[in-house]
Design an enzyme around this catalytic site. Sequence first.
Site, mmCIF file in Angstrom:
data_model
loop_
_atom_site.group_PDB
_atom_site.id
_atom_site.type_symbol
_atom_site.label_atom_id
_atom_site.label_comp_id
_atom_site.label_asym_id
_atom_site.label_seq_id
_atom_site.Cartn_x
_atom_site.Cartn_y
_atom_site.Cartn_z
ATOM 1 N N HIS A 121 26.245 16.668 34.080
ATOM 2 C CA HIS A 121 25.685 15.415 34.611
ATOM 3 C C HIS A 121 26.558 14.165 34.413
ATOM 4 O O HIS A 121 26.353 13.178 35.108
ATOM 5 C CB HIS A 121 24.284 15.169 34.047
ATOM 6 C CG HIS A 121 24.319 14.538 32.688
ATOM 7 N ND1 HIS A 121 24.611 15.235 31.550
ATOM 8 C CD2 HIS A 121 24.150 13.248 32.309
ATOM 9 C CE1 HIS A 121 24.606 14.421 30.530
ATOM 10 N NE2 HIS A 121 24.322 13.203 30.948
ATOM 11 N N ASP A 122 27.526 14.224 33.475
ATOM 12 C CA ASP A 122 28.414 13.060 33.292
ATOM 13 C C ASP A 122 29.886 13.453 33.473
ATOM 14 O O ASP A 122 30.788 12.801 32.918
ATOM 15 C CB ASP A 122 28.202 12.429 31.906
ATOM 16 C CG ASP A 122 27.043 11.434 31.890
ATOM 17 O OD1 ASP A 122 26.794 10.805 32.933
ATOM 18 O OD2 ASP A 122 26.385 11.307 30.840
ATOM 19 N N GLN A 168 19.562 -1.634 19.596
ATOM 20 C CA GLN A 168 18.990 -0.317 19.312
ATOM 21 C C GLN A 168 17.466 -0.368 19.282
ATOM 22 O O GLN A 168 16.796 0.527 19.794
ATOM 23 C CB GLN A 168 19.538 0.246 17.990
ATOM 24 C CG GLN A 168 21.012 0.620 18.046
ATOM 25 C CD GLN A 168 21.320 1.586 19.184
ATOM 26 O OE1 GLN A 168 20.672 2.609 19.352
ATOM 27 N NE2 GLN A 168 22.308 1.260 19.998
ATOM 28 N N HIS A 171 30.809 9.217 26.431
ATOM 29 C CA HIS A 171 30.570 10.108 27.574
ATOM 30 C C HIS A 171 31.663 11.165 27.690
ATOM 31 O O HIS A 171 32.432 11.172 28.642
ATOM 32 C CB HIS A 171 30.460 9.301 28.869
ATOM 33 C CG HIS A 171 29.171 8.562 28.981
ATOM 34 N ND1 HIS A 171 29.063 7.218 28.772
ATOM 35 C CD2 HIS A 171 27.916 9.008 29.259
ATOM 36 C CE1 HIS A 171 27.797 6.849 28.934
ATOM 37 N NE2 HIS A 171 27.078 7.909 29.223
HETATM 38 P P1 8BR Z 1 24.125 8.425 30.697
HETATM 39 O O1 8BR Z 1 24.427 9.232 29.478
HETATM 40 O O2 8BR Z 1 23.851 9.293 31.878
HETATM 41 O O3 8BR Z 1 25.111 7.336 30.911
HETATM 42 O O4 8BR Z 1 22.745 7.647 30.485
HETATM 43 C C1 8BR Z 1 22.304 7.216 29.260
HETATM 44 C C2 8BR Z 1 22.457 5.715 29.052
HETATM 45 O O5 8BR Z 1 21.498 5.290 28.085
HETATM 46 C C3 8BR Z 1 23.796 5.323 28.462
HETATM 47 O O6 8BR Z 1 24.785 5.086 29.383
HETATM 48 C C4 8BR Z 1 23.444 4.075 27.708
HETATM 49 O O7 8BR Z 1 23.414 2.965 28.569
HETATM 50 C C5 8BR Z 1 22.042 4.314 27.230
HETATM 51 N N1 8BR Z 1 22.026 4.743 25.792
HETATM 52 C C6 8BR Z 1 22.016 5.951 25.225
HETATM 53 BR BR1 8BR Z 1 22.043 7.550 26.023
HETATM 54 N N2 8BR Z 1 21.960 5.949 23.899
HETATM 55 C C7 8BR Z 1 21.958 4.674 23.590
HETATM 56 C C8 8BR Z 1 21.905 4.034 22.364
HETATM 57 N N3 8BR Z 1 21.828 4.693 21.206
HETATM 58 N N4 8BR Z 1 21.927 2.693 22.409
HETATM 59 C C9 8BR Z 1 21.963 2.012 23.553
HETATM 60 N N5 8BR Z 1 21.987 2.591 24.773
HETATM 61 C C10 8BR Z 1 21.996 3.911 24.794
HETATM 62 ZN ZN ZN Z 2 24.504 11.296 30.060
#
Ligand code: 8BR
Ligand code: ZN
Length: 504
Positions: free
Chosen positions: A232-233, A396, A192
Amino acid sequence: MTTVNILGRLRIATEQVRKVQSSLAKDGPPDQVEILGKVGKELDGILYNLVDILSDDTRQSEINITSNDGQISKWLEQTFSSKPQRSTTAASRFESIKAVIQASSFVNALQRQVRQNAKERLSAVLDLPVDIYKLNLWSFNMMEYDEPFVFSILLIFDAHDIISRYHIDIETLKNFCRALTDGYQKYQTPYHNDFHGADVLQTTHCLLIKSSLMNVFTQIEIAALLFSAAIHDYEHPGLNNGYLVKTKNDLALIYNDFSVLENHHASSMFKLLRDKRCNIWSNMDTNEYRTFRSLVISLVLATDMANHASLIERMSTYFYFKETNSTTPSADSKTLLQTLLHAADISNATKPWSVYIQSAERIMEEFFIQGDLEKINYEDRKPTFDRESTDIVQLQIGFITHIVHPTFDVLSKVLLIDSLDYAQKESKATTNLSNYTLPWQYDLQLNLETWKQISRNGDLKKMIAKRKPLKLNYDYLQEYVEKAKTVLRKRSQHDLLLNCALSS
Ligand code: 8BR
Ligand code: ZN
């Protein structure tokens, strides 16, 4: 209609049923009285459930005042409910997604115009590492560039005419980009950080230009969407909401455990904008700024993953009604904007494998750091993400199957219907959905199939080159990408043969 309205109507209907039941109780036919009693009970149960749902959602607090004096009604509604302020033009513009779909005929011309305008402007003046054409590509890899906000914000804002329309001073914009980068780098998080922020901005831009949506959103909506995507983050600490709440973190206390991170991203960003040197919106008209701020807050709060199911459900219900030709409920522009941002936020799994795997590695490492902290600080034997035992492959597969796929399926429906409408208008008689593949469809399938191949035949030890910090063995994984490509090719050949056999 809000849940509150539904609740009100249901309550009145229930009261009427109960009244009829009690008036018939003395001398009415006993079997009918009994049925009415059962219906009343059932309605009570539903009412109870609705109240339960609403009690957790203060934003549903909406009242409609009808008084002769419009000014008083407005004041009452604004003061005694959380009803969002809507301009009448915005409300009528967005009767339903249909409005969005019907507008597709303008999109190509507009896209051309956007590219042309952008080309003539910034890249000529500033020394940037890429141009807007590169940022129009779904396969673009933000992680290959330093200081990604500086060029992505400048080029994308310029492409959508945001800089000139809101009279943004370039020096202020540069200051803002630096401050934004600092905020994203504050906690040195693996995932992030500014790459993710800039990536979500660029992906949102791609979604806009690849659909007709750009054409029907207002300028202020587009500005709010792109700005929200970038911020957003902001100041993400690399720990999730669950952890912050569990550990009674200051942020959780400030926001009463409610969308803690998302509240912080929006709030700290608006605090930054109080600084004149960074306030890129200082020349925006006051009324417009009010709408803009309210949209940004609602978009950033909607990135809380807890909203995922509700968002997908709202969009899916729309398509259910559309398919069954019933009266379609209206989907406002905000739901669409939220869906676009949500999709961009989780889009890493829809990018080419080489781009996706870098994001997956980083997010997993961030999860593991949280797991390490849970173990050390809270002596949690079973942290949410244990570095040693978490099954990355299954995680995944689960993320793609249950989160990414449904999101992009809904989005594809919006955009494919849009393409179909456009093609039909252009009188292409043989139109068929498979003619319109969207940029993410192949890679999403390929990435999922790759993990499935690894899960069946792979050696998990060989997959991980280093555990702390997590480093995956890219060369080893690439073997499975090639296997998955072969599987997909065979599958599509098989489907083709099957279709031919069926149609002959
Ligand atoms: P944020 O980026 O706003 O946190 O929201 C996206 C969320 O989706 C991440 O925090 C994470 O929990 C999940 N995520 C993402 Br994006 N990509 C991922 C991935 N490749 N594997 C697992 N979780 C994922
Ligand atoms: Zn995000």
